[in-house]
Design an enzyme around this catalytic site. Sequence first.
Site, short mmCIF file in Angstrom:
data_model
loop_
_atom_site.label_atom_id
_atom_site.label_comp_id
_atom_site.label_asym_id
_atom_site.label_seq_id
_atom_site.Cartn_x
_atom_site.Cartn_y
_atom_site.Cartn_z
N CYS A 181 0.79 -1.24 0.00
CA CYS A 181 0.00 0.00 0.00
C CYS A 181 0.82 1.29 0.00
CB CYS A 181 -0.95 0.00 1.20
SG CYS A 181 -2.08 1.41 1.14
N CYS A 206 -17.70 5.29 -3.45
CA CYS A 206 -16.95 4.58 -2.40
C CYS A 206 -15.91 5.51 -1.79
CB CYS A 206 -16.22 3.38 -2.99
SG CYS A 206 -17.28 2.26 -3.87
N1 SAM Z 1 -7.44 1.39 5.30
C1 SAM Z 1 -8.58 0.61 5.03
C2 SAM Z 1 -8.28 -0.87 4.97
O1 SAM Z 1 -7.19 -1.24 4.54
O2 SAM Z 1 -9.16 -1.63 5.31
C3 SAM Z 1 -9.29 1.02 3.77
C4 SAM Z 1 -8.51 1.56 2.57
S1 SAM Z 1 -7.42 0.38 1.77
C5 SAM Z 1 -6.48 1.38 0.69
C6 SAM Z 1 -8.53 -0.53 0.73
C7 SAM Z 1 -7.97 -1.69 -0.06
O3 SAM Z 1 -7.24 -1.22 -1.18
C8 SAM Z 1 -7.01 -2.62 0.63
O4 SAM Z 1 -7.66 -3.54 1.44
C9 SAM Z 1 -6.35 -3.30 -0.55
O5 SAM Z 1 -7.03 -4.50 -0.86
C10 SAM Z 1 -6.49 -2.29 -1.69
N2 SAM Z 1 -5.18 -1.79 -2.14
C11 SAM Z 1 -4.37 -0.94 -1.48
N3 SAM Z 1 -3.23 -0.71 -2.16
C12 SAM Z 1 -3.31 -1.43 -3.29
C13 SAM Z 1 -2.43 -1.63 -4.39
N4 SAM Z 1 -1.24 -1.06 -4.47
N5 SAM Z 1 -2.83 -2.44 -5.40
C14 SAM Z 1 -4.03 -3.07 -5.33
N6 SAM Z 1 -4.91 -2.91 -4.31
C15 SAM Z 1 -4.55 -2.13 -3.29
FE1 SF4 Z 2 -3.28 -0.99 4.88
FE2 SF4 Z 2 -5.57 0.37 4.32
FE3 SF4 Z 2 -3.59 1.53 5.69
FE4 SF4 Z 2 -3.22 0.97 3.13
S1 SF4 Z 2 -4.71 2.40 3.95
S2 SF4 Z 2 -1.76 0.64 4.79
S3 SF4 Z 2 -4.40 -0.93 2.93
S4 SF4 Z 2 -4.81 -0.23 6.32
#
Ligand code: SAM
Ligand code: SF4
Length: 347
Positions: A61, A98
């Site tokens: 992430c 969303c």
């Molecule tokens: N922080 C919260 C969580 O993780 O539950 C919500 C936002 S988080 C960015 C939402 C989702 O985005 C993550 O669970 C992950 O599956 C997806 N995601 C994040 N970074 C990504 C990446 N580089 N490529 C694909 N999916 C990604």
């Molecule tokens: Fe993990 Fe969601 Fe935080 Fe990215 S935004 S680091 S997916 S918890």
Amino acid sequence: MTEIRHDWHRGEIEALLTRPFHDLLYEAQSVHRAHFDPNAIQVSTLLSIKTGACPEDCKYCPQSGHYNTSLERQKLLQVEKVLEEARAAKAIGATRFCMGAAWKHPSAKDMPYVIEMVKGVRAMGLETCMTLGRLNPQQANDLAEAGLDYYNHNLDTSPEYYSSIITTRTYAERLETLGHVRDAGMKICAGGILGMGESVNDRAGLLQQLANLPVHPESVPINMLVRVKGTPLENVDDLDPLEFVRTVATARILMPHSRVRLAAGREQMSDELQAMTFFAGANSIFYGQRLLTTPNPESDHDHLLFKRLGMHPEQREEFDDSTLDAAIHENLHSQRVSELAVDAAAH
Ligand code: SAM
Ligand code: SF4
Ligand code: DTB
């Protein structure tokens, strides 16, 4: 009609994932046609309402505070700014909005603002979805009461591979939040990410967890990893795109009534690969030029692709105030009847 099961074994799912490609796609397309208009696609637009500096260490992430990804952090957006973005999403044809926040969980001081966002977006006639991290039962109830339709909370990968990707939270906690979301009466959006160096068995493990939930998630996003510089996964090997298609097809077979979303990663995919994924049973996308922090195809490009494929965006069932009024009336009426019954019993 396809049998709906919640007792899949890992081996059965792995056998589906590794079937001859055309046999797998034929079955997936047959299941798809039995439950959906094969030419309709649901379109959701994403907005990051709080960006970066996240305390979690998810290795994929860009928003994790543990890595240096040169992402500009941004605190929680003002409610009016979010509503402005929702109006713009509606204007380009999105039916679901969303909102995502880079939080481990929402804090008590932020809840009133996210609740205002849900109410405002819903009042525009858009479906609402949020992804805010872990929820406790009270927060889930408060969001449901505000009118939140979907809560997104991904399992990301198999239980075994999870600790190679994230160490600051557990799989069990993710499942617990999904339970609170269900108990509060909201719809679930839960899926995962492919291309993180996982095995076929891990992809089977992710699908097994999703398909064996007591009720299938209404929405199943399958993300292709977007490799972001500075994250530990920035140099992971490419996943064979046909493995991505196979996973979508298997998700379609396991969860026949769910919307399977071709989620992150479309910007890096050819139109032909996307078309094959739709054939495999994907019937939802993120739409609009941005995901949360990374680019997504332009909506004009998606319109052209839909046109070339003879596909059309799915219309939301019209939000009908008279149905709602009738439901409220009915509810009040039955409440009144039971009050009278209690009164009568007391005398
Ligand atoms: N922080 C919260 C969580 O993780 O539950 C919500 C936002 S988080 C960015 C939402 C989702 O985005 C993550 O669970 C992950 O599956 C997806 N995601 C994040 N970074 C990504 C990446 N580089 N490529 C694909 N999916 C990604
Ligand atoms: Fe993990 Fe969601 Fe935080 Fe990215 S935004 S680091 S997916 S918890
Ligand atoms: C989901 O499964 N994918 C979306 C949404 N749910 C929240 C997020 C994708 C994020 C991709 C990386 C980024 O843009 O930051």
